[in-house]
Design an enzyme around this catalytic site. Structure first.
Site, PDB file in Angstrom:
ATOM      1  N   HIS A 126      37.744 -13.476 -43.163  1.00  0.00           N
ATOM      2  CA  HIS A 126      36.460 -12.788 -43.326  1.00  0.00           C
ATOM      3  C   HIS A 126      35.549 -13.018 -42.113  1.00  0.00           C
ATOM      4  CE1 HIS A 126      33.012 -11.265 -45.812  1.00  0.00           C
ATOM      5  NE2 HIS A 126      32.324 -12.108 -45.059  1.00  0.00           N
ATOM      6  N   GLU A 127      35.410 -14.274 -41.702  1.00  0.00           N
ATOM      7  CA  GLU A 127      34.488 -14.586 -40.600  1.00  0.00           C
ATOM      8  C   GLU A 127      34.978 -14.014 -39.274  1.00  0.00           C
ATOM      9  OE1 GLU A 127      31.504 -15.638 -41.114  1.00  0.00           O
ATOM     10  OE2 GLU A 127      31.846 -16.136 -43.221  1.00  0.00           O
ATOM     11  N   HIS A 130      33.660 -10.658 -38.905  1.00  0.00           N
ATOM     12  CA  HIS A 130      32.292 -10.663 -38.355  1.00  0.00           C
ATOM     13  C   HIS A 130      32.310 -10.919 -36.855  1.00  0.00           C
ATOM     14  CE1 HIS A 130      30.363 -10.237 -42.179  1.00  0.00           C
ATOM     15  NE2 HIS A 130      30.546 -11.473 -42.612  1.00  0.00           N
ATOM     16  N   HIS A 136      29.596  -6.069 -43.738  1.00  0.00           N
ATOM     17  CA  HIS A 136      30.191  -6.129 -45.068  1.00  0.00           C
ATOM     18  C   HIS A 136      30.638  -4.755 -45.550  1.00  0.00           C
ATOM     19  CE1 HIS A 136      28.232 -10.265 -45.826  1.00  0.00           C
ATOM     20  NE2 HIS A 136      29.491 -10.386 -45.434  1.00  0.00           N
TER      21      HIS A 136
HETATM   22  N1  TQI Z   1      28.515 -16.608 -45.368  1.00  0.00           N
HETATM   23  C1  TQI Z   1      27.987 -15.300 -45.245  1.00  0.00           C
HETATM   24  C2  TQI Z   1      29.123 -14.304 -44.871  1.00  0.00           C
HETATM   25  O1  TQI Z   1      29.900 -14.612 -43.958  1.00  0.00           O
HETATM   26  C3  TQI Z   1      26.930 -15.235 -44.151  1.00  0.00           C
HETATM   27  C4  TQI Z   1      26.250 -13.910 -44.162  1.00  0.00           C
HETATM   28  C5  TQI Z   1      25.371 -13.476 -45.070  1.00  0.00           C
HETATM   29  C6  TQI Z   1      26.461 -12.826 -43.274  1.00  0.00           C
HETATM   30  N2  TQI Z   1      24.993 -12.184 -44.779  1.00  0.00           N
HETATM   31  C7  TQI Z   1      25.648 -11.778 -43.709  1.00  0.00           C
HETATM   32  C8  TQI Z   1      27.248 -12.653 -42.178  1.00  0.00           C
HETATM   33  C9  TQI Z   1      25.634 -10.541 -43.052  1.00  0.00           C
HETATM   34  C10 TQI Z   1      27.240 -11.430 -41.516  1.00  0.00           C
HETATM   35  C11 TQI Z   1      26.436 -10.386 -41.983  1.00  0.00           C
HETATM   36  O2  TQI Z   1      29.198 -13.264 -45.480  1.00  0.00           O
HETATM   37  S1  TQI Z   1      29.170 -17.118 -46.748  1.00  0.00           S
HETATM   38  C12 TQI Z   1      32.195 -14.930 -48.042  1.00  0.00           C
HETATM   39  C13 TQI Z   1      32.414 -13.908 -49.102  1.00  0.00           C
HETATM   40  C14 TQI Z   1      30.722 -16.391 -46.927  1.00  0.00           C
HETATM   41  C15 TQI Z   1      30.950 -15.471 -47.892  1.00  0.00           C
HETATM   42  O3  TQI Z   1      29.386 -18.516 -46.572  1.00  0.00           O
HETATM   43  O4  TQI Z   1      28.356 -16.720 -47.845  1.00  0.00           O
HETATM   44  C16 TQI Z   1      33.236 -15.340 -47.251  1.00  0.00           C
HETATM   45  C17 TQI Z   1      31.750 -16.809 -46.118  1.00  0.00           C
HETATM   46  F1  TQI Z   1      32.736 -12.749 -48.581  1.00  0.00           F
HETATM   47  F2  TQI Z   1      33.392 -14.221 -49.862  1.00  0.00           F
HETATM   48  F3  TQI Z   1      31.368 -13.795 -49.838  1.00  0.00           F
HETATM   49  C18 TQI Z   1      33.021 -16.281 -46.265  1.00  0.00           C
HETATM   50 CL1  TQI Z   1      34.820 -14.713 -47.452  1.00  0.00          CL
HETATM   51 ZN    ZN Z   2      30.405 -11.953 -44.600  1.00  0.00          ZN
END
Ligand code: TQI
Ligand code: ZN
Ligand code: ZN
Length: 169
Positions: A126-127, A130, A136
Site C-alpha cells: 500500500h505505502e 503512495h 486512495h
Molecule cells: N496510514 C495512512 C495511509 O497510508 C496515511 C494517510 C492518511 C495517507 N491519509 C492519506 C497517505 C492520504 C496518503 C494519502 O493510508 S495508515 C492502510 C489502509 C495505513 C492505512 O497507517 O493509516 C494501510 C497504512 F489502507 F489499510 F488503511 C497502510 Cl494498508
Molecule cells: Zn494510504
C-alpha cells in the site's frame, strides 16, 4: 476507482530505475528486507519501473525506516494501531513505519494470537503505491483502498491498482 495526488506527481521518465535503502540504524534482518523486495516486485511486474536496493542511504530515491512517536517530520506515530505507516508522494520518497506495531513478517496473520498484529507486506504494498504517486481508491479490493482490518493480509494488486499505476508509468 484509483486517484492520484494533487498535480499528479510521479517519478520522471528519465528515472524509471529507482533505488531504495533501509535506515542503517534499524539493522533490519534479511527476512524483513525480503518482505519489502517482494512488495516492490508486485509494482515492478506491472510497470516499466525497477527497484534496486542500495547501501548508500543518502543516494537512494526511496528510503525506508521504522520510527516511534515523534520522529521529526510533523507526523508523529501514535503507538499500537492508529497510524501504521506513512509515505510521502513523489519526488520525496520517504516511507516510515510505526516501530510500535506488532509487525507480522511472513506469518499467517490469522493464526497469530495478537489481535493488534499488522501484516508488514500488506502495508508495504500500500505505502509503495503512495511512494509512486497513487492516492486512495474507492474500490474495496484495491490495495489502495484506505482500510485494512488488523489480522488480515492483502498483497495482490487489483485491476484498479494496475490501471492507476499504468497511467503513471
Ligand atoms: N496510514 C495512512 C495511509 O497510508 C496515511 C494517510 C492518511 C495517507 N491519509 C492519506 C497517505 C492520504 C496518503 C494519502 O493510508 S495508515 C492502510 C489502509 C495505513 C492505512 O497507517 O493509516 C494501510 C497504512 F489502507 F489499510 F488503511 C497502510 Cl494498508
Ligand atoms: Zn494510504
Ligand atoms: Zn514519518
Amino acid at each position: 476507482h484509483y486517484t492520484f495526488f494533487p498535480g499528479t506527481p510521479r517519478w520522471s521518465t528519465g528515472n524509471s530505475d529507482l533505488t531504495y535503502a533501509f535506515l542503517p540504524a534499524n539493522n533490519l534482518s534479511s527476512t524483513v528486507k525480503l518482505v519489502f523486495a517482494r512488495a516492490f516486485a508486485r509494482w515492478s511486474e506491472v510497470t516499466t519501473l525497477t527497484f534496486t536496493e542500495t547501501d548508500v542511504y543518502s543516494d537512494a530515491d526511496l528510503t525506508i525506516g521504522f520510527f516511534v512517536g515523534d520522529h521529526g517530520d510533523g507526523e508523529p506515530f501514535d503507538g499500537v494501531l492508529g497510524t501504521l505507516a506513512h509515505a510521502f508522494s513523489p519526488p520525496d520518497g520517504r516511507f516510515h513505519l510505526d516501530g510500535d506495531e506488532q509487525w507480522v513478517v511472513d506469518g499467517d496473520v490469522t493464526t497469530t494470537s495478537l489481535t493488534s498484529a499488522v501484516d508488514l507486506e500488506s502495508v508495504a504494498v500500500h505505502e509503495i503505491g503512495h511512494l509512486l504517486g497513487l492516492g486512495h481508491s474507492s474500490v474495496e479490493d484495491a490495495i489502495m483502498f484506505p482500510t485494512i482490518s488488523s489480522r488480515s493480509r492483502k498483497v495482490q494488486l487489483a485491476s484498479d491498482d494496475v490501471d492507476g499505476i499504468q497511467l503513471l508509468y
